[in-house]
Motif scaffolding. Structure first.
Motif, PDB file in Angstrom:
ATOM      1  N   MET A   1       0.823  -1.218   0.000  1.00  0.00           N
ATOM      2  CA  MET A   1       0.000   0.000   0.000  1.00  0.00           C
ATOM      3  C   MET A   1       0.851   1.259   0.000  1.00  0.00           C
TER       4      MET A   1
ATOM      5  N   LEU B   1     -11.634  -1.054   3.852  1.00  0.00           N
ATOM      6  CA  LEU B   1     -12.395  -2.193   3.311  1.00  0.00           C
ATOM      7  C   LEU B   1     -11.715  -3.511   3.673  1.00  0.00           C
ATOM      8  N   MET B   2     -10.391  -3.538   3.587  1.00  0.00           N
ATOM      9  CA  MET B   2      -9.638  -4.748   3.887  1.00  0.00           C
ATOM     10  C   MET B   2      -9.747  -5.143   5.363  1.00  0.00           C
TER      11      MET B   2
ATOM     12  N   THR C   1      -8.102   4.860   1.965  1.00  0.00           N
ATOM     13  CA  THR C   1      -9.483   4.379   1.913  1.00  0.00           C
ATOM     14  C   THR C   1      -9.550   2.866   1.736  1.00  0.00           C
ATOM     15  N   LEU C   2      -8.649   2.308   0.915  1.00  0.00           N
ATOM     16  CA  LEU C   2      -8.651   0.873   0.656  1.00  0.00           C
ATOM     17  C   LEU C   2      -8.436   0.065   1.934  1.00  0.00           C
ATOM     18  N   SER C   3      -7.581   0.552   2.822  1.00  0.00           N
ATOM     19  CA  SER C   3      -7.262  -0.199   4.038  1.00  0.00           C
ATOM     20  C   SER C   3      -8.502  -0.455   4.890  1.00  0.00           C
TER      21      SER C   3
ATOM     22  N   MET D   1     -15.158   3.776   6.082  1.00  0.00           N
ATOM     23  CA  MET D   1     -14.867   3.893   4.653  1.00  0.00           C
ATOM     24  C   MET D   1     -15.713   5.001   4.027  1.00  0.00           C
TER      25      MET D   1
ATOM     26  N   ARG E   1      -6.024   7.248  -1.789  1.00  0.00           N
ATOM     27  CA  ARG E   1      -6.553   5.991  -2.319  1.00  0.00           C
ATOM     28  C   ARG E   1      -6.242   4.813  -1.394  1.00  0.00           C
ATOM     29  N   MET E   2      -4.994   4.732  -0.956  1.00  0.00           N
ATOM     30  CA  MET E   2      -4.604   3.625  -0.075  1.00  0.00           C
ATOM     31  C   MET E   2      -5.208   3.795   1.313  1.00  0.00           C
TER      32      MET E   2
END
Length: 434
Positions: A84, A102-103, A98-100, A213, A95-96
């Motif tokens: 990331m 969801l994960m 926000t992605l974290s 998120m 971007r990263m």
């Protein structure tokens, strides 16, 4: 160019704006919800140990394996963090960031739905381990990404304050976990928790994650990254390669300071409630109430340490804070067994001094240039947490077999490492945005 220098000076000296406070608030709140998802496991370690391992297993081994699965989330953090951070340095911080979320939300929700050992046997702890691995990969990008994100949004002279507030937000996630655990232990008996109530915090955590998120939709890319992107000044090679070639000293200092941070959080805040229940037979509700107070004090301590770092520099704050943490930890662990009536004030004092960790990200974000900051911080922080934070629960549990003061001795030893490391810190105040 003179105009660029003037603009940089003006940006560094400006006061905090309403937008800065909004960014800090949203980032801290999102971090709190994600960190809740990551640590809620430890508050129900005893129930999980009973449900996910064979009933004939010795108690100490069951506790060891349960904390081992908890630690697995730390071991995989470098992989998630490196991936990331790589894209965060090349494509953007937001971007990263926000992605974290969801994960983290998905595996947390699934833990609350997992069948136990009585239902599917050995597959139960293996599935639990898999979910912790996904959680670890997510938080590997979350924490360093959050520090970079807030530090690049605020004026450089408020870097410590921003990092302190964000770190306090992460500790509020621990506080939220403690409050939920306290509430459940108040409403349900230990037997009812083991029968199924332990699932509720994980199901709630999944909902929290999706909420976090959504909140991050309102955040903007950092001005530092946007400027680098506009000037085409992004890293021209793999960021981690540059870190390992040109910033090895910063990596070592960052890893040692992260070791101290992990010892304070994992041992004093996360493991202590379960240890007090096992060693001194203090009621779960009592230990969790004390933990709630200690974690609240930790949040304030992080903000205070960050503000002091802005004024005094990271070297002084971390050195003195390490001394105070070592002293308070020794007093706490040597006193609480014979004087359980002092549990609350002693735990609160120790939690406040754990707040020295709020000054650690101040040093870490300044240790690397902007082009590779996310990768350098993430690699150092997550690798250290994987090695030291991941082994800490196992080492402390093994130390307990020989001495009930094992947790205290471990934290004190790491505080000495923090004091020595502080001597090598080079304060570079007001440089984060350059």
């Amino acid at each position: 160019m003179p105009t660029s220098n003037t603009a940089a000076i003006n940006a560094a000296s400006r006061p905090l704006t309403q937008q800065d406070y909004k960014t800090l608030s949203l980032a801290a709140l999102g971090g709190a919800l994600e960190f809740y998802d990551f640590i809620i496991f430890v508050f129900f370690a005893n129930a999980i140990g009973q449900l996910f391992f064979p009933p004939e297993m010795p108690e100490w081994l069951r506790l060891l394996q349960t904390f081992g699965i908890f630690a697995a989330g730390y071991v995989v953090r470098p992989l998630g963090g490196i991936v990331m951070a790589h894209f965060g340095d090349l494509l953007g911080r937001k971007r990263m960031f926000t992605l974290s979320i969801l994960m983290m939300a998905v595996p947390t929700l699934l833990i609350g739905l997992l069948p136990t050992y009585a239902t599917i046997g050995l597959a139960a702890p293996l599935l639990l381990l898999l979910m912790r691995i996904f959680q670890g990969a997510a938080v590997g990008g979350e924490v360093p990404g959050a520090w970079v994100f807030v530090s690049e949004h605020v004026p450089s002279r408020f870097t410590g304050f921003a990092c302190g507030v964000l770190t306090a937000g992460l500790t509020v996630g621990i506080l939220l976990g403690s409050l939920v655990a306290t509430g459940l232990n108040t409403v349900y008996t230990p037997a009812e928790i083991t029968e199924g109530a332990w699932r509720y915090p994980f199901l709630l955590g999944g909902i929290f994650g999706f909420g976090a998120m959504y909140l991050r939709r309102w955040l903007h890319e950092t001005p530092v990254f946007a400027e680098m992107q506009q000037r085409k000044a992004l890293a021209t090679e793999m960021p981690l390669k540059s870190v390992l070639r040109s910033h090895r000293g910063a990596v070592v200092v960052s890893m040692l300071l992260t070791w101290m941070l992990s010892a304070g959080i994992v041992v004093v805040i996360l493991m202590t409630p379960a240890l007090l229940q096992k060693i001194h037979h203090i009621a779960p509700r009592t230990t969790l109430v004390a933990n709630t107070v200690a974690t609240l004090c930790l949040a304030f301590g992080c903000i205070i340490a960050g503000m002091l770092a802005d004024r005094l520099g990271g070297k002084r704050v971390i050195f003195v804070g390490s001394v105070l943490l070592a002293i308070s930890t020794y007093i706490f662990y040597t006193t609480v067994g014979s004087r359980p009536d002092l549990l609350l004030p002693l735990y609160a004092m120790t939690g406040l001094f754990v707040g020295v960790v709020g000054a650690v990200p101040y040093v870490l974000v300044q240790a690397f240039p902007a082009q590779v900051r996310f990768s350098g911080l993430s690699f150092s922080y997550n690798l250290s947490y994987a090695i030291f934070g991941g082994l800490t629960p196992v080492v402390v549990t093994l130390m307990l077999k020989n001495n009930v003061l094992g947790p205290a001795y471990y934290v004190i030893g790491v505080c000495v490492v923090g004091m020595l490391t502080a001597l090598f810190i080079k304060d570079q105040r007001q440089t984060v945005g350059r």
